[in-house]
Design a protein around this motif. Structure first.
Motif, mmCIF file in Angstrom:
data_model
loop_
_atom_site.group_PDB
_atom_site.id
_atom_site.type_symbol
_atom_site.label_atom_id
_atom_site.label_comp_id
_atom_site.label_asym_id
_atom_site.label_seq_id
_atom_site.Cartn_x
_atom_site.Cartn_y
_atom_site.Cartn_z
ATOM 1 N N ALA A 177 0.838 -1.205 0.000
ATOM 2 C CA ALA A 177 0.000 0.000 0.000
ATOM 3 C C ALA A 177 0.871 1.253 0.000
ATOM 4 O O ALA A 177 1.900 1.312 0.674
ATOM 5 C CB ALA A 177 -0.910 -0.001 1.217
ATOM 6 N N GLU A 178 0.427 2.240 -0.757
ATOM 7 C CA GLU A 178 1.112 3.525 -0.790
ATOM 8 C C GLU A 178 0.310 4.597 -0.067
ATOM 9 O O GLU A 178 0.826 5.682 0.211
ATOM 10 C CB GLU A 178 1.361 3.948 -2.238
ATOM 11 N N ASP A 186 -5.335 1.987 0.196
ATOM 12 C CA ASP A 186 -4.848 0.734 -0.396
ATOM 13 C C ASP A 186 -4.943 -0.434 0.580
ATOM 14 O O ASP A 186 -4.744 -1.587 0.191
ATOM 15 C CB ASP A 186 -3.399 0.882 -0.866
ATOM 16 N N HIS A 187 -5.219 -0.129 1.840
ATOM 17 C CA HIS A 187 -5.325 -1.181 2.859
ATOM 18 C C HIS A 187 -6.744 -1.732 2.912
ATOM 19 O O HIS A 187 -7.705 -1.070 2.514
ATOM 20 C CB HIS A 187 -4.949 -0.625 4.240
ATOM 21 N N GLY A 231 -6.777 -7.159 -1.508
ATOM 22 C CA GLY A 231 -5.540 -6.399 -1.383
ATOM 23 C C GLY A 231 -4.379 -7.106 -2.061
ATOM 24 O O GLY A 231 -4.524 -8.182 -2.634
#
Length: 231
Positions: free
Chosen positions: A28-29, A33-34, A227
């Motif tokens: 994740a960035e 994203d999580h 994810g």
């Protein structure tokens, strides 16, 4: 992405470590994203091993089922239980909800097989050992399950209950005794089949032979929720 529900509190430290692991293993960035998580840290779940060893003790199944239903009602679309022993009651828990519950033990055994292992050591609570869930899963996968003798099993339980669950550091000499005993069985992989032992792996920096069921569960959950796993 799907929302992950976690039946925690079994034990509390392992639950918090699992949550941390889920975040750190996700590629994740940014926050978005999580995967979304609902952690129900229910420390009132009766001891699973105590009930398996002595059925006159309090049955944890109704509480586990209620927790699963509560998570589903809160929006969980996938459920995980960071407790290997609780998977003795997997069918009962899964039957209580309409969303999938990830089978931690089967996923871990399949990972051992994928890594080319045949002789697989099992370190877990006495309840998990007596229930035979790892042994059955190994045999179904064509693997040979190898168990510690009674003396070493007592050492394993001491590490789990007297050290990790009690918030104390792992006795390195006692763990070395356990490791040497499993080495004599010529294990190609040694499954850490208790979430407290996942804490031991982190604390003592155990090598690749020790397959952490909690990490396998975390990686599986990330993927099933949509994810990506960090390389």
């Amino acid at each position: 992405m799907k929302t992950l529900g976690i039946i925690g509190g079994v034990g509390p430290l392992a639950t918090m470590y699992y949550g941390d692991m889920l975040v750190r293993l996700t590629d994740a960035e940014k926050d978005q994203d999580h995967i979304n998580m609902i952690i129900l840290n229910d420390t009132n779940i009766p001891d699973r091993t105590a009930y398996i060893v002595d059925p006159t003790k309090t049955n944890p199944v109704p509480v586990l089922q209620q927790d699963a239903q509560q998570l589903e009602a809160m929006g969980a679309e996938v459920i995980t239980i960071p407790c290997n022993t609780a998977h003795t009651f997997f069918k009962e828990i899964q039957s209580a909800v309409n969303v999938p519950v990830i089978h931690m033990i089967n996923e871990t055994v399949q990972r051992a097989a994928a890594e080319g292992a045949i002789r697989v050591g099992i370190l877990a609570t006495t309840g998990t050992i007596q229930a035979g869930v790892f042994q059955q899963s190994c045999m179904e996968a064509g693997l040979i399950p190898l168990l510690p003798d009674e003396e070493i099993q007592q050492d394993v339980m001491s590490v789990i209950y007297d050290q990790v669950k009690a918030g104390r550091p792992t006795d390195r000499k006692q763990w070395e005794k356990i490791t040497k005993a499993m080495e004599t069985l010529e294990c190609e992989r040694i499954i850490l089949g208790c979430t407290e032992l996942s804490i031991v792996k982190k604390e003592l920096q155990l090598d690749y032979r020790f397959l952490d069921a909690l990490r396998v569960l975390a990686e599986t959950a990330i993927v099933q929720c949509g994810g990506k796993i960090r390389n």
